[in-house]
Design an enzyme around this catalytic site. Structure first.
Site, PDB file in Angstrom:
ATOM      1  N   ASP A 136       0.841  -1.191   0.000  1.00  0.00           N
ATOM      2  CA  ASP A 136       0.000   0.000   0.000  1.00  0.00           C
ATOM      3  C   ASP A 136       0.877   1.242   0.000  1.00  0.00           C
ATOM      4  O   ASP A 136       1.663   1.469   0.932  1.00  0.00           O
ATOM      5  CB  ASP A 136      -0.901   0.017   1.239  1.00  0.00           C
ATOM      6  CG  ASP A 136      -2.007  -1.023   1.144  1.00  0.00           C
ATOM      7  OD1 ASP A 136      -2.785  -0.965   0.184  1.00  0.00           O
ATOM      8  OD2 ASP A 136      -2.077  -1.890   2.037  1.00  0.00           O
ATOM      9  N   ASP A 178      -9.824  -6.696  -1.094  1.00  0.00           N
ATOM     10  CA  ASP A 178      -8.987  -5.972  -0.139  1.00  0.00           C
ATOM     11  C   ASP A 178      -9.875  -5.401   0.958  1.00  0.00           C
ATOM     12  O   ASP A 178     -10.684  -4.502   0.712  1.00  0.00           O
ATOM     13  CB  ASP A 178      -8.245  -4.840  -0.858  1.00  0.00           C
ATOM     14  CG  ASP A 178      -7.226  -4.134   0.038  1.00  0.00           C
ATOM     15  OD1 ASP A 178      -7.115  -4.502   1.226  1.00  0.00           O
ATOM     16  OD2 ASP A 178      -6.546  -3.221  -0.468  1.00  0.00           O
TER      17      ASP A 178
END
Length: 224
Positions: free
Chosen positions: A33, A174
């Site tokens: 991320d 996710d």
């Protein structure tokens, strides 16, 4: 079997080598991320982190760009040999054909990310270019949020579209991937699950024990 992609923003960075060494034997992707504090109000990993990770693994990396100008990162990530570059739909729109051509030239994969509120029609015109569609089942930017069950309908529709259009993209989820949600996600059509704190890293302080518990939870969900 569903593929597993640990979210490394959730790992214990103080045990970096130990955790990566263990995960290298068990997983399919590393989810990185990258946040700039603008697109989402958080800052986590960066391309520099991928540069530090590369000497320790041959597992493909998936860079999830939660940044205001994600297209500006593409060349740098290609230099770092990132396998998948995942860009939120609203930012990929207007660049998809050019970025797809660039990534194919480098034999890399293009990913698109859909927030819980982002409709599928946003990506309809370039769905055939996509390698991985990531469906967010939480709002982007922070770990540990409540599971948005409504997003699973998007997963189901993507699976139908893939079959009807004879496409080959993978569907990735996710957000809140753990023993309580695995079965729902897999039944909906998930091919890849991104596991973070609740699905992996908080299961046990010892990473080997945590991986074993994750595998047992996943197997139990598949066999239900």
């Amino acid at each position: 079997m569903v593929k597993i992609s640990p979210s490394l923003m959730c790992m214990n960075l103080g045990k970096f080598e130990e955790q990566i060494s263990c995960l290298n034997k068990k997983i399919d992707y590393y989810h990185i991320d990258i946040m700039d504090g603008h697109y989402v109000k958080n800052m986590t990993l960066s391309p520099w982190f991928i540069e530090q990770l590369n000497p320790y693994t041959s597992i493909p990396t998936d860079a999830h760009l939660m940044v205001t100008n994600p297209i500006d990162y593409v060349d740098q990530l290609l230099e770092l040999n990132v396998e998948v570059i995942s860009i939120h739909a609203e930012h990929l729109n207007g660049h998809a054909f050019r970025i797809s051509e660039l990534l194919k030239k480098h034999r890399k994969k293009m990913g698109v990310v859909l927030n819980p509120e982002t409709p599928l029609n946003v990506i309809a015109d370039f769905l055939h270019l996509i390698d991985i569609v990531t469906v967010m089942t939480v709002d982007p930017g922070f770990a540990g949020q409540t599971f948005v069950t409504e997003s699973l309908e998007k997963v189901r529709q993507l699976k139908i579209s893939r079959e009807e259009q004879n496409l080959s993209f993978e569907i990735q989820i996710d957000g809140s991937c753990n023993e309580k949600t695995y079965k729902q996600m897999i039944d909906a059509g998930a091919d890849i699950l991104i596991v973070g704190k609740s699905g992996l890293f908080n299961l046990d302080e010892n990473i080997e024990n945590a991986v074993t518990m994750m595998e047992k939870n996943l197997t139990a969900a598949i066999n239900l």
